[in-house]
Every structure is written in structure tokens, then in C-alpha cells.
Write an enzyme that holds these catalytic residues in place. Structure first.
Site, short mmCIF file in Angstrom:
data_model
loop_
_atom_site.label_atom_id
_atom_site.label_comp_id
_atom_site.label_asym_id
_atom_site.label_seq_id
_atom_site.Cartn_x
_atom_site.Cartn_y
_atom_site.Cartn_z
N LEU A 138 0.79 -0.67 -0.14
CA LEU A 138 -0.30 0.28 -0.11
C LEU A 138 0.27 1.60 0.01
O LEU A 138 1.60 1.49 1.06
CB LEU A 138 -0.54 -0.03 1.09
CG LEU A 138 -2.06 1.23 1.12
CD1 LEU A 138 -3.04 0.82 0.47
CD2 LEU A 138 -2.80 1.32 2.76
N ASP A 139 0.58 2.27 -0.76
CA ASP A 139 1.31 2.92 -1.12
C ASP A 139 2.78 3.41 -1.19
O ASP A 139 3.61 4.46 -1.28
CB ASP A 139 1.23 4.31 0.38
CG ASP A 139 -0.56 4.36 0.13
OD1 ASP A 139 -0.71 4.16 -0.63
OD2 ASP A 139 -1.17 4.58 1.24
#
Lengths: 300, 300, 300, 300
Positions: free
Chosen positions: C243-244
Site C-alpha cells: 500500500l502506497d
């Protein structure tokens, strides 16, 4: 007329019903701030934001913008304004009270290119332009669908230099009828006569597609390309009777390079134009701009 | 003469002894890149960086800059250049080989204000201007201490418009004696005659203290203040015989507002001037700039 | 399905029907450029733009992007690709030919906030996103009117974490049916499972509302406000299963100050988000982005 | 000791001998501005610049910075401060009067890299840092020549983590002896103990070489390169006992791309660091920064 305007669900409207603003211009001398702030305190007004400027502390002109909250402002404002006259006389003030409740009424003039109009509508829908967009005027039909879908009246008024006087009379009548406070030329591309300009002093905002005073006049992107500049810009200014010479409100630029042809410059330029115009209009609507001797003081 | 120049301990000098560059300008047609890259491969040169541009793929002018590494380049370069002639003739090329080993020799001209000179010296000490600063020329004594403390010869040559011709002869003699490749006018403030300019075509870089073509000529900050612009800029350009009209290499701007008086604009302007000039000089020294029809192609 | 899409009259579509692009990644060694450019010249292809990069000239990886014009490209492309295999094998190349005629097909995923979707539609209408927007998918109905008014199919698919698997199966089926090349998460606000992500490697572009790696995760504007930063930003990146943490394509920032509360940051952030996402999507569509080891090479 | 400091001929020192500043922090309630401005008017002080901020008009904290001119300020200031106490008690104010005549005394701490030190000295010589630079402290001898050539005392104090306590005692003694108001860590590279930090609350300004809170801690440029960010930044903040967590005064960034290796990032970073630190120091010296709950209000 625009009572049914739909505001998007992303609108941000802070509660401003008791919010007022006071703009003052007067000869600079000691005691102005003390007098004004005492006046406001005596009237139960709480100063929220205050910006001042003097172009010369010794014998120059003093400018101040105060934003204040005051309970029951709507009921009190007439008395407050009446009371202020004595103080204003003492200091020889030019001044103006405005109230967030009294939203300014804006007319947008547009020609074929819609980017500046779209940006203003987008900002307005997002709750960032505190105004009623009362009407859009265009010498082309292109934007009608988009404008009317937002519940805003659209007037198609063909225009060219041969029928200018007559067109302007029609436009002025419409603007008066709609009680317009601000006219935004969102790439309108028609020159206005001095009669029109004089009817709306410091109430007409234009976007010029160059970094003024470079490339005053026509075809700025072509001339920027020909000169080989490395930055292009846009300028938002109040319209006066000297073409492209009115008081500048805002300017911005972007970087370009040798690969960018005239079409590229126009494309990049459009994105500068839309943000420069939107900022200038917003500052005007929030009473942040004071015009003084062909320059602006912008209290951001 | 500048063998004893001290380079600061923070100098970054990558190992570039086998690094060459080839700049080409020629009529655009298919096959140019293939021919050049085959030539380089046949001479054991490995392409490190390559940038090209055509101002019109159909019948325009083609530009390419290639940076390459080649073992034993020093020994091979004469033969390589001789071999290239045939290919160059085939494509009617204007071209130039340069070698990172052959550092360009730079002269800096300065008047009273030292900020641009200081920036160049600082960049040079940090190893970011790949050049030998062979001398500094000034019509004032102010910068002598600083310049000589770095081991760079300083020449004080008083100048004004009455003795211009004679002063320039002295300067040209000095520049020839020092075998100068580049002259940087770091706020020199004297106008050069066409004789001087013609002696160094595309070899003189000036910094103008405005965002050209706005405020061509004298006193740009005073005029910017008077016009009420919201951005001020600086422009670095090659000097031609049309004052402030030479090919632009780099420009930049900063935001100002109504509070900034002329002194503030000059102060802000100094920081723009120094970075704009430093960038332009660096790009020139790295052979990244090609002049074409009063514009520049800058291969960053 | 999107044959009837209306393009605005302001569309700019250069004539690109004979325009091809070649992207190559391979171990660096001398002669690559020569071999490729000879190949293109032998196939009557004229190089229009070429950008290359090596992350280490001695033993690193070499990347090149070439844009070329070739008469009758449509008829020749199959043969050209077949011929290229031998050269590709010689240099152990990963490579890809693409053709401007074959416009990529894009799906946009959006949640409630429309600003990023609007920016993409605006750029696309202006002719600046060379793609077919095949469909818009949303877990809210809000954007339907706007999307359908442009002739683009709109699919309302409610989503939340409890029904994620099933929702994604429906979405994947739709994406396959529409033959989608690129998925843009225009503030979609739902986390995707690794099954979904793996089905579209380097084909999903997200906009994160912070300057990554600052403020990874949820509520970045609240955390930026709490930390008192003076700049806020946005980041566009390819989606991976971390994530990210996917490869960053583009980032930008704007200045904020102590007066800006969380709502102000969100407002300012929206304007950053929309331009950062639009740039990243445009570069992807023009085949300017190569992913290598969780970083991007962007050949602008 | 620094009476003989040479100021360059380009120094700009406006006449500020009657210039005072008042900074106030107190619970927000109506009437504060009126009370303060009446007080100043009663003491013949003319308000030149005034900035205020409330973090919540209903029950929040109110901040104001006023710059004023007052004839014979030197003679009057003691009485004025004494008179102000009553008003301050009424509104429960934290407040501070400062006088432009009383220039703050600054110590600069530096390690090997001189770029931040040089920028500060350059700004100071140009008259843009209103301070006396009383001494420079370094754990390396490199900067001695440059510093002493400006007439500023230079103290070489070797430092490392094993002798930290003892080194800091020596430093604190020196700082007390020189009556220092501000300590600038211009890339000092040594961690300070909480004893040292506590001795100078909100009086130590550091420059961190990343866009905090991204890349807190060591080797930020290496980590930025590894993450593939497209912008790098620098952050100037007050030093507290939480490493890199103190109140942020100023941040800025520059664009980088895949071609920039770690050395390039460091080079670009140096130019960001020097301007970010110079701005923060200038604002502190002009009493424009108020610290509140680990954040800063900067009244520019």
C-alpha cells in the site's frame, strides 16, 4: 432567478451570516487603527482578520481591510454605518462596508474557448467563489448546454466591431436588470468601448494571455514563440480604457522549452489563464483588492 | 596561470577524461541518427546521453547532442574528427566535437554589484561549473580581494562611454592572450560595441534584470514597480548587437506584492539573477545550448 | 461502444497515423543505439524523438524510448516487429512496440469526490489524453449524469470491504469485456486485493493525497495539519501490493501556512491531486514511463 | 568584539532606530485589538505593520504581531513596558516587546560543508539578516579563513559522541559569554543533548536535509534516491528533544528525475537547504515566528 441553482455536494460554505468587512483608504497618520478598532469593539464586533499597508509611513496613503464577526449583524448594520460617518470624516476616509450575507452578483462573458468559464463554474460549484453567477453572456452558442445544465441563464448576443455600440447597450441593459456587481471577461475576445468600461469602474476583470507588460495586444503566444522565451504567463487585471494597461491583480507563469510550438504554448497557457483568473475573481469577491493609482493592493 | 587555483574540498569532479560530445545541426531527413550512431559504434564510442530535436520533421532543421565515452579518447580524437568529415558532408552538417578534458576558459566581467560573480565562483568552487576561470575584469576595484583570494587574476580596467573603444581594445587583447572561450557579463553594466560583440559570436552571456521582453532597457525594477507587476524576473541571453534582443538561454521569476518597494524588488531580483545566470553558464559550458535563428535549443 | 463519444471543438489531435514508439530495456553495452537506429532506418522509419538513460554505463541497465514516423506503418508493423526479434535477442532486450493509431482503452474508478475525474475528462475533451475512456466505475451514483452526458458508459458497483472479492470479480469481468489497458483510480478510496492488482501489473495508476513517503496511509491532510508542515503534496504511482509503496510517477506540492485548517488543506490538495494525476496518466498513455525496480524512468 | 565587522557596500539598513515590535499570545475574546491599538496610540506609537491570527474565534488562542514606530523610543521603552503590564494582565497575555536597535546576537554552528554558512554570511553582508554574528563554532578548521576574513571570531571545538557532554559545556560557556540569542545549526551534523537544548528553548534553528516528515533521521538523500521520489526538499525547524520533530518554520522543494544519482540529489539539496535556512533565520530575527503547540505561526 438563480434560486434553483444546484450546488454540488462538495460545497464548503462556512457559516458567515454575521460576517462583515470594512475597507478603508485614507491619508496616513497615527491613531487610525486605534480609532477603528475601538469603534468595532464599541459595536460588539470581533476582529477576525486584519491587514494594513501604508505606501509611506510619513505622509503616504494608509489602507486597511478588516474582517469581523458581529452578533445580529443584519439588524445592526445600518446603525453601524451611520455611526461610522463621524470617524470617517475625522480621518478623511474613503471606506466601504460589505457583508458576507450580501453575495455579489457576477456576470461571465465568454467567447468560443470555454476553459476559463469552466474553471470559474468548477470553483463556484465547489463553494470557493462566494457569489451568485447571475448570467453568462456569449457571442457564440457553444457554452449554452453546460451553463444551462447548472441552472444559470445563458444569453447569446452576437458581437463584432461593426455592431459594438448596439450590442453593448443590450448587454448593459441586461447587466442592470440582473443587478450585476462584477463582470468577468473569461476570454471574451471583444474590445469594450469606453462607455461600457466607464459604466463599471473597477468592476470588470479580464484575463490577458501573456505575462504583461510583455506581449501587450494581439497574438501573444505567437509572439512569445517567435521571441523564444523560456516562460509564458497570464495576467488578470481590471479593465480600463487603456488596453491591457489596467491595474494588475494576479499573474503566474509556467516553464516552456524549444520543443513547444505555438499550439503547445496555447495549451499550457490555458492552464495558467484559468488559475490566474480564478484567483483574481476570488480575491475580488472577498473584497481583498483595493485599487490605488493603477496598481492593486491585494490583502491575501 | 591558473594552475594554482584552489578548488574547495567539496568539489565534485566525476572522472570525465574519456568523455566527448558531438553537436550537430543539419537539414532533417531520415537516417541521420543511424548514421551517427553507427559511426560512433565503429569508433568504440559508447553513447551516454543523447538528445535530439527537429523543428519540423518535414523539411525542417535537425539538431542532436550526443555525449559519449570512448577509451583512449585523447589519442583517438584527431582521427575520429577526420573520419567524421565524410559523413558530415553527406548530410550537410554543421557540427562540433568537444572534449570534457579540454575545459573551456572563462572570463567574468563585473561592475560594482558582486552577487552574480559570487554565485559563479561558488558554483565553480563546488565543482559545478566545468571551466577554468581564467580572469575577472572589472571597472571597479571592489571585487579584487575576493577574486585574488581564490588565485584568479583580477584586472581593473576603468570604463565609461567616452573611452569605450580604447577600453575594449585593451580587453580584447587580454581575452586573446588568455585564450578565452566564454565571456560572462555578471552585471557588468557597460554597453559593448558591435566590434567587441562580433569578435565573440555566441560566446558572450549576459544577465538582464527583467523578464524579457518586458522592461527592455534601463531601470527595469523601477518600471516593474511603477507598473505594479506581481512577478519579477531575470533573463540570461547571448549578447548580439540588438540590445537585450539576443537568444534567450534561461529565465526565471519570483512573486512580489504591493508591500515590496523598489529596493525590495532589487533584492529579490538579485537572487533570481544569480541563479538564472549560473544555470545558463553551466548549460553553455556543458555544450547543451545550440543557437538557431535568434532562439536557443537547450538540451538539458 | 464509445464510437459516439463527443469530442469538444477544442480538441487537438495531431495527425499521428504513421507514428510508432519503441521502448527497450536491456543490459548496457556499446552499440545498442547504433543497432536500433540502423534497424529503423532500414525500415524507412524516421526518428522523431529519442530519449535514453543508463543507470550505470559500466554494467548497468540501458533504457531507450524512440518515437518514429514510418509511411504505411499500419501495413508494415507486423513485419517490422517480426524482423526486430533477432536484434532483440542479440542484446537480450525487453521491448515493446506501440502505435499511436491503437489508442489505449482506459477505465476510471471514482468514489464520491469528482475533482480528479473531472480533470481527466476535461483533459480528454481538450484532446490532451490520447485514449478512449471506455467506462467509469463508481461505488456512488453521483458522477453518473456528468459521465453519461459525454457518452461514456457509467457503472455503479457498490463496494465495501465485506463484499470486496465479489465486487472485484464483477469489475474484472467488466474490464476484460471492455478490453481495458489502463485503470485510473481517481480518488477511488477502496483498497484493492492482490488478486486484482496482479491481474493488471503496472496498469493501475493511483493518486495518493500526500507527498509520499510522508503520511503513508489514511487521513494524510489531518496528519499534515497536525505536524504543521509548510507544504502539502500529492503523489501519483503505480499500484502494487504494498500500500502506497508502488513506483512513483509524479509528485507536486503547494505552499500552505498556519491559517490553513484541515478543510483548506483538502481544498488546496484537490488542485494538486488533479494536476499530478493528469500528468501521470498522460505520460503513461504516451508510453513515456518505464518501471524498473520499484522506480520509474519518465522520458518527458 | 564584533565592532569592527566590515559590512559590504551593498548593505541595506533602513533607519530603524525608533522601530519596536510587540508579540502577543492570549485567549481569544473581543476587544484585544482595540485595547492594544489604543495603548499604542496613547503612547504616540504609529502602527506600521500588524498581523493577527486566531486558531478558533470561539474560545481559541489569539496571536498578534505589531511593528510600530515611536519617536524617542529608546527613552520611552521602559515606561511603555511598565504601563503595558496592566493591559496584559486583563487579557492574560504572554507578550514580548523587542526593539530593532537591540540587534539579536547569533552563533552559527557548522561542520565540514560550508554552503549554509556561506549563504548566511552572504545575506548578512548584504544587510538582509538583522543580527550581529557574534561567533562561528565548528568541529572542523575548514571555515576559519572565510569567517575570520569577515572579522567574525571562529572557535574550533572538536566534537564527537564520546566527548559530547564536555564539548557542550565548553560551547554553552562560550554562548553565555557572548550573550547569544540565537544558535543556527548550519549543517552541524552533531546531535545535541537535552541539556543543551533545554538551555536554549526555541532559540536553536536547524536545517534538515529532507522534506520532513519524510526521511526523518540519517541519510535522507540516499533514502530519497532509493524510493524514487520526484521532488526533494529541506526543512528548517526549532530544535527540541525529539529528533527532527521540532516546530517547522520553513520548507521548500525542487524537482528531480531518474537521471539524478545520490550525488546529484545532494548537490540540488544544498541549494534548497541554504535558502530554506536563510529564510527561517531571517523570519526569526524579525520576530515573525511564534511557537504554539509544536507548530509555528509565521507572520510574513
Amino acid at each position: 432567478m438563480d434560486k434553483n441553482v444546484k450546488i454540488s455536494p462538495f460545497t464548503r460554505e462556512k457559516e458567515y451570516k454575521d460576517r462583515g468587512r470594512l475597507l478603508v483608504k485614507c491619508p496616513d497618520r497615527p491613531g487610525i487603527v486605534a480609532a477603528i478598532s475601538k469603534f468595532l469593539a464599541d459595536h460588539q464586533a470581533n476582529i477576525i482578520e486584519s491587514s494594513q499597508y501604508s505606501n509611506d509611513p510619513e505622509g503616504g496613503t494608509f489602507f486597511i481591510r478588516i474582517e469581523f464577526d458581529c452578533p445580529q449583524l443584519v439588524e445592526k448594520q445600518a446603525a453601524m454605518e451611520a455611526d461610522f460617518k463621524e470617524l470617517a470624516d475625522t480621518f478623511s476616509m474613503d471606506y466601504q462596508f460589505t457583508y458576507a450575507e450580501d453575495r455579489k452578483r457576477t456576470a461571465i462573458f465568454v467567447s468560443k474557448e470555454p476553459h476559463c468559464l469552466l474553471e470559474l463554474l468548477w470553483e463556484w460549484q465547489s463553494g470557493d467563489l462566494p457569489t451568485d453567477i447571475a448570467l453568462v453572456v456569449s457571442n457564440h452558442e457553444d457554452a449554452r448546454g453546460m451553463v444551462e445544465s447548472l441552472g444559470i441563464p445563458f444569453y447569446y448576443i452576437p458581437a463584432n466591431k461593426d455592431i459594438r455600440k448596439q450590442v453593448e447597450q443590450e448587454q448593459i441593459a441586461l447587466l442592470k436588470e440582473h443587478d450585476i456587481d462584477l463582470i468577468v471577461l473569461a476570454r471574451y475576445m471583444q474590445i469594450l468601448t469606453s462607455d461600457f468600461v466607464s459604466a463599471f469602474p473597477n468592476q470588470i476583470i479580464n484575463i490577458h494571455h501573456s505575462f504583461l507588460p510583455a506581449f501587450i495586444g494581439a497574438r501573444p503566444y505567437e509572439r512569445a514563440h517567435s521571441r523564444g522565451v523560456k516562460l509564458i504567463g497570464a495576467t488578470s487585471h481590471y479593465v480600463t480604457n487603456d488596453l491591457d494597461e489596467g491595474p494588475i491583480i494576479e499573474q503566474d507563469i509556467e516553464r516552456v522549452n524549444h520543443r513547444d510550438d505555438v499550439m503547445d504554448l496555447k495549451k499550457i497557457g490555458r492552464s495558467i489563464e484559468r488559475r490566474v483568473l480564478a484567483r483574481a475573481v476570488k480575491w475580488h469577491l472577498e473584497d481583498r483588492v483595493i485599487v490605488h493609482e493603477n496598481k492593486t493592493i491585494v490583502f491575501q
